[in-house]
Design an enzyme around this catalytic site. Structure first.
Site, PDB file in Angstrom:
ATOM      1  N   ASP A 119      45.673 -70.647  16.149  1.00 11.03           N
ATOM      2  CA  ASP A 119      46.310 -69.592  15.363  1.00 11.03           C
ATOM      3  C   ASP A 119      47.776 -69.464  15.797  1.00 11.03           C
ATOM      4  O   ASP A 119      48.085 -69.526  16.989  1.00 11.03           O
ATOM      5  CB  ASP A 119      45.567 -68.266  15.573  1.00 11.03           C
ATOM      6  CG  ASP A 119      45.949 -67.238  14.530  1.00 11.03           C
ATOM      7  OD1 ASP A 119      45.105 -66.912  13.670  1.00 11.03           O
ATOM      8  OD2 ASP A 119      47.106 -66.746  14.553  1.00 11.03           O
ATOM      9  N   GLY A 152      40.992 -56.864   6.019  1.00 12.46           N
ATOM     10  CA  GLY A 152      42.216 -57.297   6.694  1.00 12.46           C
ATOM     11  C   GLY A 152      42.561 -58.756   6.488  1.00 12.46           C
ATOM     12  O   GLY A 152      43.323 -59.332   7.263  1.00 12.46           O
ATOM     13  N   HIS A 179      38.429 -68.682   6.355  1.00 13.03           N
ATOM     14  CA  HIS A 179      38.587 -69.180   7.727  1.00 13.03           C
ATOM     15  C   HIS A 179      37.786 -68.322   8.687  1.00 13.03           C
ATOM     16  O   HIS A 179      37.626 -67.120   8.487  1.00 13.03           O
ATOM     17  CB  HIS A 179      40.057 -69.211   8.152  1.00 13.03           C
ATOM     18  CG  HIS A 179      40.792 -67.924   7.937  1.00 13.03           C
ATOM     19  ND1 HIS A 179      41.264 -67.538   6.700  1.00 13.03           N
ATOM     20  CD2 HIS A 179      41.114 -66.923   8.790  1.00 13.03           C
ATOM     21  CE1 HIS A 179      41.859 -66.361   6.805  1.00 13.03           C
ATOM     22  NE2 HIS A 179      41.778 -65.958   8.061  1.00 13.03           N
TER      23      HIS A 179
HETATM   24  P1  5GP Z   1      43.419 -63.259   8.386  1.00 15.59           P
HETATM   25  O1  5GP Z   1      44.270 -62.048   8.649  1.00 15.59           O
HETATM   26  O2  5GP Z   1      43.612 -63.759   6.971  1.00 15.59           O
HETATM   27  O3  5GP Z   1      42.006 -63.122   8.795  1.00 15.59           O
HETATM   28  O4  5GP Z   1      43.977 -64.361   9.376  1.00 15.59           O
HETATM   29  C1  5GP Z   1      45.030 -65.210   9.095  1.00 15.59           C
HETATM   30  C2  5GP Z   1      45.437 -65.823  10.411  1.00 15.59           C
HETATM   31  O5  5GP Z   1      46.209 -66.955  10.142  1.00 15.59           O
HETATM   32  C3  5GP Z   1      46.303 -64.891  11.284  1.00 15.59           C
HETATM   33  O6  5GP Z   1      45.677 -64.736  12.546  1.00 15.59           O
HETATM   34  C4  5GP Z   1      47.631 -65.630  11.383  1.00 15.59           C
HETATM   35  O7  5GP Z   1      48.221 -65.509  12.661  1.00 15.59           O
HETATM   36  C5  5GP Z   1      47.259 -67.051  11.061  1.00 15.59           C
HETATM   37  N1  5GP Z   1      48.299 -67.818  10.407  1.00 15.59           N
HETATM   38  C6  5GP Z   1      49.024 -67.434   9.321  1.00 15.59           C
HETATM   39  N2  5GP Z   1      49.875 -68.408   8.951  1.00 15.59           N
HETATM   40  C7  5GP Z   1      49.654 -69.442   9.809  1.00 15.59           C
HETATM   41  C8  5GP Z   1      50.240 -70.731   9.939  1.00 15.59           C
HETATM   42  O8  5GP Z   1      51.133 -71.135   9.179  1.00 15.59           O
HETATM   43  N3  5GP Z   1      49.755 -71.527  10.941  1.00 15.59           N
HETATM   44  C9  5GP Z   1      48.777 -71.105  11.795  1.00 15.59           C
HETATM   45  N4  5GP Z   1      48.406 -71.956  12.756  1.00 15.59           N
HETATM   46  N5  5GP Z   1      48.214 -69.891  11.705  1.00 15.59           N
HETATM   47  C10 5GP Z   1      48.654 -69.073  10.729  1.00 15.59           C
END
Ligand code: 5GP
Ligand code: ZN
Length: 114
Positions: A31, A93, A100
């Site tokens: 992440d 959230g 994922h």
């Molecule tokens: P969500 O909030 O949708 O459950 O989680 C999305 C996750 O993706 C977040 O923890 C964020 O830090 C991660 N994330 C967002 N954009 C990128 C990216 O471009 N690369 C990586 N490795 N992680 C990302």
């Protein structure tokens, strides 16, 4: 593949990233904004918007993602335990609209919070 989806690009190697595991169906990478000392994402290579957009067709994919979460946790030294999280929808959230699993470890996180 969805053209404007960052996780489609990361999971399919169009944008290089820190991959910890990969096979035909999924890619797991670190992440970008880790919430724990170990924080990786497990992402299907095909575009699925969220857990709510999965259908019976995704049965095997979802099972595969969970079984691999356990295997990847072992590979990353999380033998003492870890947490898996699937943020889903606005109230869940979810910020990236491609399914994922978050795999988090090496830090005790109170649950439920507060
Ligand atoms: P969500 O909030 O949708 O459950 O989680 C999305 C996750 O993706 C977040 O923890 C964020 O830090 C991660 N994330 C967002 N954009 C990128 C990216 O471009 N690369 C990586 N490795 N992680 C990302
Ligand atoms: Zn996608």
């Amino acid at each position: 593949m969805a053209d404007d989806c960052i996780f489609c690009k990361l999971a399919n190697g169009e944008i290089p990233t820190d991959v910890v595991y990969e096979d035909d169906l999924i890619c797991s990478f670190k992440d970008a904004a880790p919430q724990a000392p170990v924080h990786v994402l497990i992402v299907p290579k095909k575009h699925v918007g969220s857990l709510d957009e999965c259908t019976a067709e995704d049965h095997a994919l979802l099972g595969h993602m969970l079984l691999k979460a356990s295997e990847i946790a072992g590979k990353l030294g999380l033998e003492n335990g870890y947490r898996v999280v699937i943020n889903t929808g606005e109230d869940g959230g979810q910020t990236v609209h491609h399914l994922h699993i978050h795999l988090l470890g090496k830090r005790y996180m109170e649950w439920p919070p507060g």
